[in-house]
Design a protein around this motif. Structure first.
Motif, PDB file in Angstrom:
ATOM      1  N   PRO A 137       0.745  -0.990  -0.270  1.00  0.00           N
ATOM      2  CA  PRO A 137      -0.433  -0.043   0.416  1.00  0.00           C
ATOM      3  C   PRO A 137       1.215   1.058  -0.237  1.00  0.00           C
ATOM      4  O   PRO A 137       0.193   2.703  -0.387  1.00  0.00           O
ATOM      5  CB  PRO A 137      -0.713  -0.450   1.388  1.00  0.00           C
ATOM      6  N   THR A 138       2.165   1.000   0.224  1.00  0.00           N
ATOM      7  CA  THR A 138       2.736   2.516   0.805  1.00  0.00           C
ATOM      8  C   THR A 138       3.929   2.041  -0.905  1.00  0.00           C
ATOM      9  O   THR A 138       4.370   3.403  -1.173  1.00  0.00           O
ATOM     10  CB  THR A 138       3.625   2.777   1.835  1.00  0.00           C
ATOM     11  N   SER A 139       3.805   1.582  -2.022  1.00  0.00           N
ATOM     12  CA  SER A 139       5.121   1.800  -2.442  1.00  0.00           C
ATOM     13  C   SER A 139       4.205   2.936  -3.699  1.00  0.00           C
ATOM     14  O   SER A 139       3.222   3.685  -3.684  1.00  0.00           O
ATOM     15  CB  SER A 139       5.001   0.140  -3.768  1.00  0.00           C
ATOM     16  N   ARG A 140       5.120   3.599  -4.527  1.00  0.00           N
ATOM     17  CA  ARG A 140       5.322   4.634  -5.269  1.00  0.00           C
ATOM     18  C   ARG A 140       4.855   4.609  -5.891  1.00  0.00           C
ATOM     19  O   ARG A 140       5.248   3.598  -6.612  1.00  0.00           O
ATOM     20  CB  ARG A 140       6.945   5.697  -5.327  1.00  0.00           C
ATOM     21  N   VAL A 141       3.944   5.084  -7.207  1.00  0.00           N
ATOM     22  CA  VAL A 141       3.822   4.974  -8.148  1.00  0.00           C
ATOM     23  C   VAL A 141       4.597   4.538  -9.060  1.00  0.00           C
ATOM     24  O   VAL A 141       5.716   5.588  -9.657  1.00  0.00           O
ATOM     25  CB  VAL A 141       2.628   6.315  -8.690  1.00  0.00           C
ATOM     26  N   GLY A 142       4.842   3.918  -9.846  1.00  0.00           N
ATOM     27  CA  GLY A 142       5.605   3.288 -11.160  1.00  0.00           C
ATOM     28  C   GLY A 142       6.658   2.008 -10.508  1.00  0.00           C
ATOM     29  O   GLY A 142       7.426   1.922 -11.249  1.00  0.00           O
ATOM     30  N   PRO A 149       4.660  -5.604 -13.326  1.00  0.00           N
ATOM     31  CA  PRO A 149       5.325  -5.834 -13.095  1.00  0.00           C
ATOM     32  C   PRO A 149       5.827  -4.237 -14.433  1.00  0.00           C
ATOM     33  O   PRO A 149       7.017  -4.144 -14.946  1.00  0.00           O
ATOM     34  CB  PRO A 149       5.830  -6.972 -14.747  1.00  0.00           C
ATOM     35  N   PHE A 150       4.726  -3.726 -14.948  1.00  0.00           N
ATOM     36  CA  PHE A 150       4.940  -2.705 -15.572  1.00  0.00           C
ATOM     37  C   PHE A 150       4.646  -1.187 -14.902  1.00  0.00           C
ATOM     38  O   PHE A 150       4.743  -0.508 -15.457  1.00  0.00           O
ATOM     39  CB  PHE A 150       3.560  -2.639 -16.635  1.00  0.00           C
ATOM     40  N   GLY A 151       4.536  -1.559 -13.506  1.00  0.00           N
ATOM     41  CA  GLY A 151       4.816  -0.241 -12.477  1.00  0.00           C
ATOM     42  C   GLY A 151       3.824   0.457 -11.441  1.00  0.00           C
ATOM     43  O   GLY A 151       2.330  -0.274 -13.017  1.00  0.00           O
ATOM     44  N   SER A 152       3.289   0.022 -10.353  1.00  0.00           N
ATOM     45  CA  SER A 152       2.393   0.536  -9.740  1.00  0.00           C
ATOM     46  C   SER A 152       1.333   1.445 -10.849  1.00  0.00           C
ATOM     47  O   SER A 152       2.597   2.365 -10.736  1.00  0.00           O
ATOM     48  CB  SER A 152       2.139   0.728  -8.457  1.00  0.00           C
ATOM     49  N   VAL A 153       1.117   1.810 -10.345  1.00  0.00           N
ATOM     50  CA  VAL A 153      -1.016   2.930 -10.819  1.00  0.00           C
ATOM     51  C   VAL A 153      -1.020   3.338  -9.771  1.00  0.00           C
ATOM     52  O   VAL A 153      -2.338   4.838  -9.357  1.00  0.00           O
ATOM     53  CB  VAL A 153      -1.427   2.292 -11.954  1.00  0.00           C
ATOM     54  N   ASP A 154      -0.862   2.536  -8.609  1.00  0.00           N
ATOM     55  CA  ASP A 154      -1.848   3.146  -7.135  1.00  0.00           C
ATOM     56  C   ASP A 154      -1.131   4.250  -6.563  1.00  0.00           C
ATOM     57  O   ASP A 154       0.133   3.868  -6.747  1.00  0.00           O
ATOM     58  CB  ASP A 154      -1.346   2.002  -6.264  1.00  0.00           C
ATOM     59  N   ARG A 155      -2.318   5.562  -6.451  1.00  0.00           N
ATOM     60  CA  ARG A 155      -1.150   6.819  -5.283  1.00  0.00           C
ATOM     61  C   ARG A 155      -0.883   5.646  -4.385  1.00  0.00           C
ATOM     62  O   ARG A 155      -1.669   5.030  -3.263  1.00  0.00           O
ATOM     63  CB  ARG A 155      -2.419   7.693  -5.071  1.00  0.00           C
ATOM     64  N   PRO A 156      -0.198   5.838  -3.406  1.00  0.00           N
ATOM     65  CA  PRO A 156       0.045   5.252  -1.713  1.00  0.00           C
ATOM     66  C   PRO A 156      -0.139   5.882  -0.807  1.00  0.00           C
ATOM     67  O   PRO A 156      -0.709   6.568  -0.908  1.00  0.00           O
ATOM     68  CB  PRO A 156       1.772   5.287  -1.991  1.00  0.00           C
TER      69      PRO A 156
END
Length: 341
Positions: A137-142, A149-156
């Motif tokens: 949940p705290t991982s940054r966008v990208g 695998p293509f980068g997180s799109v979630d806002r942390p």
């Protein structure tokens, strides 16, 4: 009169092999806690560490105190039961960003709003380490991981902003290897109520150096260590934080020749919730520092004290009668009649 034996860090270390990846920030946090407890006079026989699931949740095995290694996200629930059953216990909750803010998000919220007297140490490495590096949940966008695998799109999620929003009365931040972490732990322990401490913890395997922009030695100037009654200065005192009163937001100012008052640098007042929210939301990078130390503290009555007082008031002057309690309400007695043969 029995003389008190002065304990040391070794008295809080068990004989268990500490099993984290070599170089993991958890080692530094463990040592900081083991050094701090004897300094504040903690009694191991009245101390309990409670954890959920994750790398950080091995913690109770390594503390020579009581402890529970519980289930994913539910450490606050177990801790609440422990504290209500024995309010004299010194309760510490050890959790991670995935454990506390994903499956355990609602449990974390409720222990904070209820203000249970405990210390919550949230190890934030912005990744799921135990399950091999998925984004958290705290991982940054990208953030690239096996699950993104293509980068997180979630806002942390911002753990400290979450804590403030949940009604926490004490919110602080520290860094796993920083010399000031014991001071943060002492402040958390001295606070009566739920003390929430976010610890930036480096995962050397799956998210190495994600905090380097402010934790690396050459970037130490990007740390804003807060102290009650002291000006908000960083970068060796050459920069400070002021309040833009027109836009109602924080602003960075240059401090010339140490004249922080002339630069209108604001003084840290831990009870100011509004400024605390601004501090945790500062966009780290682009010249902004990360706020560390005690961000917010405003004590309030604790959950267990309210429960104890309520029970006392309700039972005052009433004799204990278990049978009357069992018979109260919709109960009836089935009479046994003799059977004819």
């Amino acid at each position: 009169m029995t003389e008190m034996v002065k304990l040391t860090a070794k008295d809080f270390a068990t004989d268990q092999e500490v099993r984290w990846c070599p170089g993991c920030g958890d080692y530094a946090v463990l040592k900081a806690v083991q050094r701090t407890l004897p300094e504040i006079g903690v009694d191991p026989s009245k101390t309990v560490f409670i954890s959920g699931i994750g790398c950080s949740s091995r913690f109770p095995y390594y503390m020579e105190t009581y402890g529970f290694h519980t289930i994913h996200g539910r450490a606050p629930t177990i801790a609440t039961g422990v504290k209500l059953a024995n309010p004299e216990l010194d309760v510490w909750i050890i959790t991670g960003d995935g454990d506390a803010l994903s499956i355990g998000g609602n449990h974390t919220m409720h222990v904070l709003r209820r203000n249970l007297d405990c210390q919550i140490l949230l190890f934030n490495n912005e990744i799921y380490g135990l399950t091999k590096g998925q984004y958290s949940p705290t991982s940054r966008v990208g953030t690239r991981s096996p699950s993104t695998p293509f980068g997180s799109v979630d806002r942390p999620v911002s753990p400290s902003a979450f804590a403030l929003g949940s009604g926490a009365r004490f919110v602080a931040r520290g860094i796993d290897v920083h010399k000031n972490l014991p001071a943060v732990l002492k402040a958390a322990h001295a606070h009566r109520g739920a003390s929430f401490v976010e610890i930036y913890q480096n995962c050397i395997v799956y998210n190495d150096d994600v905090f380097a922009p402010f934790t690396a030695k050459e970037n130490a100037g990007n740390q804003l260590w807060l102290e009650a009654g002291q000006p908000m200065l960083f970068a060796s005192g050459t920069k400070g934080i002021t309040l833009d009163r027109e836009r109602l937001c924080l602003k960075i100012v240059d401090v010339i020749d140490g004249d922080w008052q002339g630069a209108e640098v604001i003084v840290h007042e831990p009870h100011n919730r509004g400024v605390a929210h601004m501090l945790v939301e500062m966009p780290v990078g682009q010249g902004w520092p990360v706020a560390l130390g005690v961000l917010y503290e405003d004590p309030a009555p604790t959950f267990e004290s309210a429960i104890i007082e309520q029970n006392r008031a309700l039972s005052e002057g009433k004799p204990a009668d278990l049978q009357a309690l069992v018979s109260k309400g919709q109960t009836w007695e089935v009479a046994k009649e003799p059977r004819e043969i």
